[in-house]
Design an enzyme around this catalytic site. Structure first.
Site, PDB file in Angstrom:
ATOM      1  N   SER A 176       0.859  -1.189   0.000  1.00 41.62           N
ATOM      2  CA  SER A 176       0.000   0.000   0.000  1.00 41.62           C
ATOM      3  C   SER A 176       0.891   1.234   0.000  1.00 41.62           C
ATOM      4  O   SER A 176       1.719   1.387  -0.899  1.00 41.62           O
ATOM      5  CB  SER A 176      -0.945  -0.019   1.205  1.00 41.62           C
ATOM      6  OG  SER A 176      -1.892   1.030   1.114  1.00 41.62           O
ATOM      7  N   THR A 177       0.769   2.107   0.989  1.00 47.71           N
ATOM      8  CA  THR A 177       1.517   3.359   0.998  1.00 47.71           C
ATOM      9  C   THR A 177       3.017   3.119   0.871  1.00 47.71           C
ATOM     10  O   THR A 177       3.598   2.377   1.647  1.00 47.71           O
ATOM     11  CB  THR A 177       1.241   4.134   2.305  1.00 47.71           C
ATOM     12  OG1 THR A 177      -0.163   4.194   2.514  1.00 47.71           O
ATOM     13  CG2 THR A 177       1.804   5.538   2.227  1.00 47.71           C
ATOM     14  N   HIS A 222      -2.574  -1.043  -3.436  1.00 47.74           N
ATOM     15  CA  HIS A 222      -3.730  -0.172  -3.265  1.00 47.74           C
ATOM     16  C   HIS A 222      -3.570   1.080  -4.122  1.00 47.74           C
ATOM     17  O   HIS A 222      -2.757   1.951  -3.832  1.00 47.74           O
ATOM     18  CB  HIS A 222      -3.887   0.244  -1.796  1.00 47.74           C
ATOM     19  CG  HIS A 222      -4.183  -0.895  -0.886  1.00 47.74           C
ATOM     20  ND1 HIS A 222      -3.846  -0.886   0.454  1.00 47.74           N
ATOM     21  CD2 HIS A 222      -4.797  -2.085  -1.097  1.00 47.74           C
ATOM     22  CE1 HIS A 222      -4.244  -2.012   1.022  1.00 47.74           C
ATOM     23  NE2 HIS A 222      -4.812  -2.761   0.097  1.00 47.74           N
ATOM     24  N   MET A 260      -0.049   1.209   5.304  1.00 49.38           N
ATOM     25  CA  MET A 260      -0.751   1.471   6.558  1.00 49.38           C
ATOM     26  C   MET A 260      -1.922   0.519   6.728  1.00 49.38           C
ATOM     27  O   MET A 260      -2.528   0.095   5.738  1.00 49.38           O
ATOM     28  CB  MET A 260      -1.256   2.917   6.574  1.00 49.38           C
ATOM     29  CG  MET A 260      -1.963   3.313   7.865  1.00 49.38           C
ATOM     30  SD  MET A 260      -2.470   5.038   7.847  1.00 49.38           S
ATOM     31  CE  MET A 260      -3.379   5.121   9.387  1.00 49.38           C
ATOM     32  N   ASP A 268      -4.510  -4.691   6.151  1.00 46.06           N
ATOM     33  CA  ASP A 268      -4.907  -5.503   5.003  1.00 46.06           C
ATOM     34  C   ASP A 268      -3.778  -6.454   4.632  1.00 46.06           C
ATOM     35  O   ASP A 268      -2.634  -6.031   4.429  1.00 46.06           O
ATOM     36  CB  ASP A 268      -5.247  -4.603   3.814  1.00 46.06           C
ATOM     37  CG  ASP A 268      -5.853  -5.384   2.661  1.00 46.06           C
ATOM     38  OD1 ASP A 268      -6.472  -6.436   2.914  1.00 46.06           O
ATOM     39  OD2 ASP A 268      -5.720  -4.930   1.507  1.00 46.06           O
TER      40      ASP A 268
END
Length: 359
Positions: A180-181, A206, A299, A302
């Protein structure tokens, strides 16, 4: 963050967008929009007085475009920046440049004049900004829930848990990666280090819809492996990487001795679509010990539950370490659950996953 809130500077040439973004962000009690600016010059003057925790930055603005301002900012005063754009095919390549220049993430502007704008889109904007506030900008350079927030769903919303039965081994292994991030540049580091005959890989990063296609296209020009956005029915095969399309879930299915991906509609899972948990659970069910799971910077949680399910099904599991993660949320949660067999720095992930697929 002396006030305890995440202080945000919104930069956009549209007054209506600035107001909409301010309203969306301040629906979260943990976020405060300390100022808005109509262009980078006004933003720069404000930053000289007070440095925000996060900046949301429009791509196209008068006098100076967002990418140019981002590059100057990263050189002079590194601050976590989230790039904002309307959902257009033409703008996706520019946003890829922004991520390479040091932006933490990208979000879609809230549409104007839509009273019933999707709850999940507003929540995604707020969560992205909160993730950015935790990002370590140095790594990029080389919640208080609203009453409107929907219940956080698990992968049960898409498919049942693994049966626990051992999957018979095939001659090929498959790798599933979740990020993600900070993941766009981290994934680039991993994929560029892979040989042309690397095992087949499926990735959930993501990102909003359409951006994943530009992301895959960009990676395909940089790597020895072939990279594309996943389409329903694509075969997972050696030397090929499939990126889950934004806005839809991607699952791994087994057809005889080969693996294919299933791209499906569905609800947000772990507040994401695509969800890492959905991919990992499908790998646990369909591949078992024929799979390797890798969880990287991001973050939230997930993928943590899904990685544990993969491990329990016999898969090898790897987590990125804290020192090289832009945000150590997803790997940390997976490690805390005992889901990761190996914890390695970013620069070692490619070598580790290739080693894990050798029998």
């Amino acid at each position: 963050m002396a006030s305890g809130k995440i202080r945000v500077l919104v930069v956009d040439d549209s007054a209506s967008v600035r107001q909409a973004m301010k309203e969306v962000l301040e629906q979260d009690s943990e976020i405060e929009v300390i100022a808005t600016a109509a262009d980078p010059f006004a933003a720069a003057r404000y930053i000289q007085q007070e440095v925000p925790d996060v900046i949301t930055l429009d791509v196209e603005m008068p006098r100076m475009d967002g990418i140019t301002f981002l590059r100057k900012l990263m050189q002079q005063c590194p601050v976590p920046v989230v790039m904002c754009s309307s959902l257009t095919e033409e703008g996706t390549e520019t946003l890829m440049q922004a991520l390479e220049a040091g932006a933490v993430d990208v979000i879609l502007k809230p549409p104007m004049g839509v009273a019933d704008h999707l709850i999940e889109a507003r929540e995604m904007i707020r969560q992205t900004v909160k993730a950015a506030a935790k990002a370590r900008v140095s790594e990029l350079k080389a919640k208080s829930p609203s009453s409107e927030v929907e219940k956080k769903l698990t992968a049960d919303a898409m498919l049942p848990p693994p049966t626990g039965k051992a999957m018979s081994r095939t001659t090929e292994m498959v790798v599933c990666i979740g990020a993600s991030t900070g993941g766009t540049e981290a994934l680039r580091t991993v994929l560029e280090a892979l040989p042309a005959n690397a095992p087949g890989i499926v990735i959930v990063q993501h990102m909003p819809e359409k951006f994943t296609k530009a992301f895959a296209r960009r990676l395909n020009t940089l790597c020895q492996v072939s990279v594309k956005e996943a389409e329903n029915g694509d075969t997972v095969m050696r030397g090929h990487v499939l990126i889950a399309p934004g806005g839809r879930h991607t699952l791994l299915d087994r057809q005889g001795a080969r693996y294919v991906v299933s791209v499906r509609e569905g609800p947000l899972v772990s507040r994401h679509r695509p969800s890492v948990d959905v991919l990992f659970r499908s790998a646990a069910r369909s591949a078992g010990s024929n799979a390797v799971g890798v969880i990287m910077t991001g973050m939230g949680d997930d993928g943590a539950r899904g990685l544990l399910e993969m491990k329990e099904a016999g898969a090898r599991t790897i987590a990125q370490d804290e020192a090289t993660s832009v945000v150590f949320g997803m790997p940390k949660e997976a490690i805390a659950r005992g889901a990761a067999e190996r914890i390695v720095p970013l620069g070692s992930i490619a070598r580790e996953l290739v080693r894990a697929t050798v029998r």
